[in-house]
Design a protein around this motif. Structure first.
Motif, mmCIF file in Angstrom:
data_model
loop_
_atom_site.group_PDB
_atom_site.id
_atom_site.type_symbol
_atom_site.label_atom_id
_atom_site.label_comp_id
_atom_site.label_asym_id
_atom_site.label_seq_id
_atom_site.Cartn_x
_atom_site.Cartn_y
_atom_site.Cartn_z
ATOM 1 N N THR A 293 0.823 -1.196 0.000
ATOM 2 C CA THR A 293 0.000 0.000 0.000
ATOM 3 C C THR A 293 0.862 1.254 0.000
ATOM 4 O O THR A 293 1.946 1.280 0.578
ATOM 5 N N LYS A 294 0.363 2.281 -0.682
ATOM 6 C CA LYS A 294 1.050 3.573 -0.672
ATOM 7 C C LYS A 294 0.495 4.496 0.410
ATOM 8 O O LYS A 294 0.963 5.622 0.577
ATOM 9 N N VAL A 295 -0.503 3.998 1.130
ATOM 10 C CA VAL A 295 -1.129 4.769 2.198
ATOM 11 C C VAL A 295 -0.346 4.543 3.495
ATOM 12 O O VAL A 295 -0.147 3.388 3.900
ATOM 13 N N PRO A 296 0.117 5.586 4.167
ATOM 14 C CA PRO A 296 0.815 5.390 5.445
ATOM 15 C C PRO A 296 -0.143 4.897 6.524
ATOM 16 O O PRO A 296 -1.062 5.616 6.906
ATOM 17 N N LEU A 297 0.059 3.701 6.971
ATOM 18 C CA LEU A 297 -0.820 3.099 7.974
ATOM 19 C C LEU A 297 -0.010 2.834 9.244
ATOM 20 O O LEU A 297 0.937 2.045 9.222
ATOM 21 N N PRO A 298 -0.379 3.441 10.359
ATOM 22 C CA PRO A 298 0.367 3.232 11.602
ATOM 23 C C PRO A 298 0.275 1.797 12.120
ATOM 24 O O PRO A 298 1.097 1.374 12.930
ATOM 25 N N CYS A 299 -0.707 1.050 11.627
ATOM 26 C CA CYS A 299 -0.908 -0.322 12.108
ATOM 27 C C CYS A 299 -0.137 -1.361 11.298
ATOM 28 O O CYS A 299 -0.170 -2.556 11.622
ATOM 29 N N LYS A 300 0.547 -0.953 10.233
ATOM 30 C CA LYS A 300 1.304 -1.885 9.392
ATOM 31 C C LYS A 300 2.783 -1.742 9.693
ATOM 32 O O LYS A 300 3.293 -0.621 9.659
ATOM 33 N N HIS A 307 -2.268 -12.636 10.646
ATOM 34 C CA HIS A 307 -3.350 -13.004 11.576
ATOM 35 C C HIS A 307 -4.493 -13.674 10.816
ATOM 36 O O HIS A 307 -4.561 -13.606 9.588
ATOM 37 N N GLY A 308 -5.394 -14.279 11.574
ATOM 38 C CA GLY A 308 -6.577 -14.883 10.983
ATOM 39 C C GLY A 308 -7.601 -13.866 10.549
ATOM 40 O O GLY A 308 -8.511 -14.166 9.774
ATOM 41 N N ALA A 309 -7.470 -12.646 11.036
ATOM 42 C CA ALA A 309 -8.345 -11.536 10.659
ATOM 43 C C ALA A 309 -7.613 -10.248 10.975
ATOM 44 O O ALA A 309 -6.694 -10.226 11.811
ATOM 45 N N CYS A 310 -8.004 -9.156 10.327
ATOM 46 C CA CYS A 310 -7.396 -7.861 10.615
ATOM 47 C C CYS A 310 -7.706 -7.478 12.055
ATOM 48 O O CYS A 310 -8.875 -7.425 12.447
ATOM 49 N N PRO A 311 -6.706 -7.210 12.888
ATOM 50 C CA PRO A 311 -6.953 -6.872 14.295
ATOM 51 C C PRO A 311 -7.839 -5.645 14.479
ATOM 52 O O PRO A 311 -8.530 -5.526 15.489
ATOM 53 N N LEU A 312 -7.839 -4.741 13.493
ATOM 54 C CA LEU A 312 -8.641 -3.523 13.602
ATOM 55 C C LEU A 312 -9.918 -3.583 12.765
ATOM 56 O O LEU A 312 -10.722 -2.646 12.783
ATOM 57 N N GLY A 313 -10.067 -4.662 12.018
ATOM 58 C CA GLY A 313 -11.312 -4.877 11.293
ATOM 59 C C GLY A 313 -11.425 -4.211 9.934
ATOM 60 O O GLY A 313 -12.419 -4.432 9.225
ATOM 61 N N HIS A 314 -10.429 -3.412 9.508
ATOM 62 C CA HIS A 314 -10.591 -2.703 8.239
ATOM 63 C C HIS A 314 -9.738 -3.270 7.099
ATOM 64 O O HIS A 314 -10.063 -3.090 5.940
ATOM 65 N N PHE A 315 -8.661 -3.933 7.398
ATOM 66 C CA PHE A 315 -7.770 -4.568 6.430
ATOM 67 C C PHE A 315 -7.344 -3.605 5.318
ATOM 68 O O PHE A 315 -7.251 -3.980 4.143
ATOM 69 N N GLN A 316 -7.064 -2.369 5.716
ATOM 70 C CA GLN A 316 -6.696 -1.353 4.746
ATOM 71 C C GLN A 316 -5.328 -1.608 4.114
ATOM 72 O O GLN A 316 -5.044 -1.135 3.011
ATOM 73 N N CYS A 317 -4.472 -2.356 4.772
ATOM 74 C CA CYS A 317 -3.154 -2.650 4.198
ATOM 75 C C CYS A 317 -3.287 -3.446 2.909
ATOM 76 O O CYS A 317 -2.381 -3.411 2.056
ATOM 77 N N ALA A 318 -4.408 -4.152 2.746
ATOM 78 C CA ALA A 318 -4.661 -4.918 1.522
ATOM 79 C C ALA A 318 -5.574 -4.160 0.567
ATOM 80 O O ALA A 318 -5.302 -4.052 -0.629
ATOM 81 N N HIS A 319 -6.656 -3.614 1.096
ATOM 82 C CA HIS A 319 -7.656 -2.993 0.227
ATOM 83 C C HIS A 319 -7.158 -1.730 -0.450
ATOM 84 O O HIS A 319 -7.710 -1.315 -1.482
ATOM 85 N N THR A 320 -6.126 -1.103 0.100
ATOM 86 C CA THR A 320 -5.605 0.123 -0.510
ATOM 87 C C THR A 320 -4.465 -0.138 -1.496
ATOM 88 O O THR A 320 -3.912 0.802 -2.058
#
Length: 332
Positions: A293-300, A307-320
């Motif tokens: 992702t080109k989006v700066p994400l503090p959670c990545k 993980h088995g699911a995105c810990p924060l529920g948004h999975f923006q590291c993939a969707h962006t």
């Protein structure tokens, strides 16, 4: 006639990708100690990677799913009976530390982070997150410098023959859409976008193991693309590697197919969702692209293994991650 030196045992009972990266040590030992027999211990299910490997004398197997600890004790007895001159564990877990520490080998080597490393004759620091590649970390166990060797696999004549008609059918790309970890896996709808956008003249082979059959068949069906074929569950790991070597490009996650590409020099575009190449597991092929992702994400990154699911529920590291980023490697 001189006798062969005592054999070396390499222990790597983690995932498929870890075993592939371990093969760099086989290459290094073959270069530097060609007369030393080398055995390898892997978990059941990964032994096919080393079938017919020219630098492996014997493959020991640990069945972790059936009487796991009884099998561990049996392995220890087998290791002691063989009389290895050197036992090297590539892992930081107590189970493989146990086999190494109590192997009775004169040389017992492993990472200092292993809980039983105080019983090793050589303890090597383990650093992760600073960009050091896993292959380099492993080579340090043998006192080798970085880039002393790279992973390599050896598909058999039968593996090559299985891949040959698929390669001969015309230019193609391979897509390995799945991963053991959900947060390492580019979303299905994104893969569908890629399948729709790839040049029409390219055949598309979806690759994976038996657990990936449903996902790959679903993608093939939903794509509406005429020249897409799911091969999941139909090819061995080594036959998959032979196929991927002939591709125009291979699209993979941060998972085992990326390391298959590295071990046969296949072109690869690796999608990193929740993880980062700085952990040391990036592609090593001569033609390699890393997409994030080109989006700066503090959670990545959110963890080393995913993980088995995105810990924060948004999975923006993939969707962006935009599909256009993946297309750049095949259109360049």
């Amino acid at each position: 006639m001189p006798t062969a030196p005592p054999a070396t045992l390499l222990i790597q009972t983690a995932f498929i990708g870890d075993v592939i990266l371990m093969t760099a040590l086989l290459e290094y030992l073959h270069q530097t100690e060609p007369s030393t027999p080398v055995d390898v211990l892997v978990r059941r299910g990964n032994e096919g990677l080393l079938a017919g490997h020219p630098h492996v004398r014997q493959v020991l197997i640990w069945d972790k799913k059936h009487r796991k600890y009884a099998a561990l004790w049996q392995l220890l007895r087998q290791i002691r009976a063989t009389g290895y001159g050197r036992v090297v564990t590539l892992q930081r877990f107590a189970s493989t530390g146990f086999l190494t520490a109590f192997s009775r080998a004169p040389e017992r080597v492993g990472f200092a982070k292993n809980p039983l490393s105080r019983f090793f004759t050589q303890r090597v620091p383990h650093r992760i997150g600073d960009g050091t590649h896993e292959v380099t970390r492993n080579l340090h166990l043998l006192g080798a410098t970085p880039h002393a060797a790279v992973p390599r696999l050896y598909p058999s004549t039968a593996d090559e023959a299985t891949a040959a008609p698929l390669v001969a059918a015309g230019p193609f790309v391979c897509v390995a859409p799945t991963s053991v970890w959900f947060t390492k896996q580019y979303p299905e709808e994104k893969w569908l976008e890629l399948l729709a956008a790839l040049p029409a003249n390219l055949r598309v082979y979806l690759v994976g193991g038996p657990p990936d059959v449903a996902s790959c068949e679903r993608l093939a069906s939903a794509s509406g693309r005429e020249n897409v074929q799911s091969l999941a569950g139909h090819l061995s790991l080594l036959a998959s590697a032979a196929l991927m070597r002939g591709a125009v490009m291979n699209y993979v996650n941060d998972s085992a197919p990326m390391h298959l590409c590295s071990a046969v020099g296949a072109p690869v575009t690796a999608v990193f969702c929740s993880t980062v190449p700085e952990f040391g597991f990036g592609p090593l092929s001569p033609v390699s692209y890393v997409v994030q992702t080109k989006v700066p994400l503090p959670c990545k990154p959110c963890g080393l293994h995913g993980h088995g699911a995105c810990p924060l529920g948004h999975f923006q590291c993939a969707h962006t991650i935009e599909v256009g980023q993946l297309l750049e490697s095949v259109n360049s």
